[in-house]
Design a protein around this motif. Structure first.
Motif, PDB file in Angstrom:
ATOM      1  N   LYS A  84     -49.762  12.990  18.962  1.00  0.00           N
ATOM      2  CA  LYS A  84     -51.074  13.585  19.191  1.00  0.00           C
ATOM      3  C   LYS A  84     -52.097  12.503  19.522  1.00  0.00           C
ATOM      4  O   LYS A  84     -52.283  11.568  18.753  1.00  0.00           O
ATOM      5  CB  LYS A  84     -51.529  14.359  17.966  1.00  0.00           C
ATOM      6  CG  LYS A  84     -50.649  15.556  17.635  1.00  0.00           C
ATOM      7  CD  LYS A  84     -51.154  16.264  16.399  1.00  0.00           C
ATOM      8  CE  LYS A  84     -50.266  17.438  16.059  1.00  0.00           C
ATOM      9  NZ  LYS A  84     -50.739  18.189  14.878  1.00  0.00           N
ATOM     10  N   SER A  85     -52.757  12.658  20.648  1.00  0.00           N
ATOM     11  CA  SER A  85     -53.820  11.725  21.014  1.00  0.00           C
ATOM     12  C   SER A  85     -55.156  12.283  20.531  1.00  0.00           C
ATOM     13  O   SER A  85     -55.270  13.453  20.166  1.00  0.00           O
ATOM     14  CB  SER A  85     -53.867  11.524  22.531  1.00  0.00           C
ATOM     15  OG  SER A  85     -54.460  12.654  23.159  1.00  0.00           O
ATOM     16  N   HIS A  86     -56.173  11.444  20.552  1.00  0.00           N
ATOM     17  CA  HIS A  86     -57.525  11.880  20.188  1.00  0.00           C
ATOM     18  C   HIS A  86     -58.297  12.383  21.413  1.00  0.00           C
ATOM     19  O   HIS A  86     -59.514  12.537  21.362  1.00  0.00           O
ATOM     20  CB  HIS A  86     -58.285  10.726  19.522  1.00  0.00           C
ATOM     21  CG  HIS A  86     -57.934  10.542  18.078  1.00  0.00           C
ATOM     22  ND1 HIS A  86     -56.724  10.016  17.680  1.00  0.00           N
ATOM     23  CD2 HIS A  86     -58.619  10.827  16.942  1.00  0.00           C
ATOM     24  CE1 HIS A  86     -56.683   9.978  16.356  1.00  0.00           C
ATOM     25  NE2 HIS A  86     -57.823  10.466  15.883  1.00  0.00           N
ATOM     26  N   THR A  87     -57.575  12.647  22.479  1.00  0.00           N
ATOM     27  CA  THR A  87     -58.204  13.148  23.699  1.00  0.00           C
ATOM     28  C   THR A  87     -58.505  14.632  23.577  1.00  0.00           C
ATOM     29  O   THR A  87     -57.636  15.430  23.206  1.00  0.00           O
ATOM     30  CB  THR A  87     -57.293  12.913  24.918  1.00  0.00           C
ATOM     31  OG1 THR A  87     -57.102  11.512  25.099  1.00  0.00           O
ATOM     32  CG2 THR A  87     -57.907  13.503  26.177  1.00  0.00           C
ATOM     33  N   ILE A 125     -55.191  16.011  33.250  1.00  0.00           N
ATOM     34  CA  ILE A 125     -54.444  15.700  32.033  1.00  0.00           C
ATOM     35  C   ILE A 125     -53.388  14.640  32.307  1.00  0.00           C
ATOM     36  O   ILE A 125     -53.155  13.752  31.478  1.00  0.00           O
ATOM     37  CB  ILE A 125     -53.830  16.983  31.445  1.00  0.00           C
ATOM     38  CG1 ILE A 125     -54.953  17.867  30.875  1.00  0.00           C
ATOM     39  CG2 ILE A 125     -52.805  16.663  30.359  1.00  0.00           C
ATOM     40  CD1 ILE A 125     -54.495  19.225  30.391  1.00  0.00           C
ATOM     41  N   LEU A 165     -53.426  11.267  29.839  1.00  0.00           N
ATOM     42  CA  LEU A 165     -52.404  11.069  28.810  1.00  0.00           C
ATOM     43  C   LEU A 165     -51.283  10.156  29.278  1.00  0.00           C
ATOM     44  O   LEU A 165     -50.941  10.127  30.452  1.00  0.00           O
ATOM     45  CB  LEU A 165     -51.801  12.415  28.395  1.00  0.00           C
ATOM     46  CG  LEU A 165     -52.751  13.472  27.820  1.00  0.00           C
ATOM     47  CD1 LEU A 165     -51.952  14.725  27.441  1.00  0.00           C
ATOM     48  CD2 LEU A 165     -53.515  12.939  26.621  1.00  0.00           C
ATOM     49  N   GLU A 187     -47.655  11.919  24.911  1.00  0.00           N
ATOM     50  CA  GLU A 187     -48.897  12.270  24.220  1.00  0.00           C
ATOM     51  C   GLU A 187     -49.270  13.728  24.460  1.00  0.00           C
ATOM     52  O   GLU A 187     -48.933  14.308  25.482  1.00  0.00           O
ATOM     53  CB  GLU A 187     -50.058  11.397  24.707  1.00  0.00           C
ATOM     54  CG  GLU A 187     -50.130  10.035  24.087  1.00  0.00           C
ATOM     55  CD  GLU A 187     -51.415   9.313  24.447  1.00  0.00           C
ATOM     56  OE1 GLU A 187     -51.763   8.369  23.721  1.00  0.00           O
ATOM     57  OE2 GLU A 187     -52.068   9.684  25.446  1.00  0.00           O
ATOM     58  N   THR A 188     -50.002  14.282  23.504  1.00  0.00           N
ATOM     59  CA  THR A 188     -50.593  15.605  23.672  1.00  0.00           C
ATOM     60  C   THR A 188     -52.096  15.521  23.423  1.00  0.00           C
ATOM     61  O   THR A 188     -52.586  14.538  22.863  1.00  0.00           O
ATOM     62  CB  THR A 188     -49.985  16.629  22.696  1.00  0.00           C
ATOM     63  OG1 THR A 188     -50.235  16.201  21.345  1.00  0.00           O
ATOM     64  CG2 THR A 188     -48.490  16.781  22.919  1.00  0.00           C
ATOM     65  N   CYS A 189     -52.820  16.559  23.843  1.00  0.00           N
ATOM     66  CA  CYS A 189     -54.273  16.571  23.687  1.00  0.00           C
ATOM     67  C   CYS A 189     -54.743  17.928  23.189  1.00  0.00           C
ATOM     68  O   CYS A 189     -53.950  18.851  22.992  1.00  0.00           O
ATOM     69  CB  CYS A 189     -54.952  16.230  25.010  1.00  0.00           C
ATOM     70  SG  CYS A 189     -54.742  17.498  26.294  1.00  0.00           S
ATOM     71  N   THR A 190     -56.046  18.048  23.021  1.00  0.00           N
ATOM     72  CA  THR A 190     -56.683  19.319  22.682  1.00  0.00           C
ATOM     73  C   THR A 190     -57.415  19.839  23.913  1.00  0.00           C
ATOM     74  O   THR A 190     -58.061  19.070  24.624  1.00  0.00           O
ATOM     75  CB  THR A 190     -57.709  19.129  21.542  1.00  0.00           C
ATOM     76  OG1 THR A 190     -57.028  18.679  20.370  1.00  0.00           O
ATOM     77  CG2 THR A 190     -58.431  20.427  21.234  1.00  0.00           C
TER      78      THR A 190
END
Length: 201
Positions: free
Chosen positions: A4-7, A60, A64, A68-71
């Motif tokens: 999980k990234s903070h993106t 995206i 990324l 990685e994943t983002c919100t």
């Protein structure tokens, strides 16, 4: 397992260049997140949701790194753009949290006055939305959140802004355009973004 990234990528609504999301972007950035918004072209939805979702996918891919994943946070039409990316373009692999704010998940009466592809897709009972809602279970793994207000005269009926999956928050905001700048909405969004970092993928 994905990391999980903070993106956090903020997706604006129809006719908006993203400026309505600046206050939310600042709040998330101050909380330690890499919050950005995308300027969709053409933001009228003239060429349809698919055209806009392809831009989201490209953004995206740039933000990324592999694994990685983002919100994703979508306001109004932006929530539908996000859903098409997630459900129909394999975007679900890149996203660990999805939050929609006043999005017409089941269509809006006012879309009848938009006589072009994107407008037709946002109408109540449209083939496009029916197809999305048939595969709504795909969003389960994003622990989805929908934030809505019963005072919204842009999303009609009001219940359309409730995804019907995950968590739903009703907020006392009097106008559709005030939703993304509401302190309550921003606070809820920030809370859910933080929670999303702790949830398992």
């Amino acid at each position: 397992m994905n990391r999980k990234s903070h993106t956090v990528l903020l997706i604006p609504g129809i006719f908006d260049r993203g400026t309505c999301l600046l206050r939310m972007q600042r709040a998330l950035s101050n909380a330690g997140f890499n919050a950005q918004y995308i300027h969709l072209r053409y933001n009228s939805g003239w060429h349809g949701m698919e055209h806009l979702s392809a831009q989201l996918m490209a953004k995206i891919e740039k933000l990324l790194i592999t694994g990685e994943t983002c919100t994703l946070v979508g306001f109004s039409m932006g929530g539908i753009v996000a859903r098409y990316y997630l459900q129909s373009m394999s975007g679900i692999r890149k996203v660990h949290k999805f939050i929609s704010i006043a999005s017409p998940h089941h269509g809006s009466y006012w879309a009848n006055f938009l006589p072009y592809k994107g407008g037709k897709q946002l109408r109540i009972g449209s083939e496009f939305l029916c197809a999305l809602n048939k595969s709504i279970h795909l969003l389960d793994q994003t622990n989805p959140v929908s934030i809505w207000t019963k005072y919204d005269v842009t999303i009609m009926p009001h219940s359309s802004a409730q995804l019907g999956l995950g968590i739903s928050y009703e907020v006392p905001v009097i106008l559709h355009r005030l939703m993304p700048i509401s302190s309550k909405v921003i606070s809820l969004t920030k809370k859910e973004v933080i929670t999303g970092m702790a949830d398992s993928i």
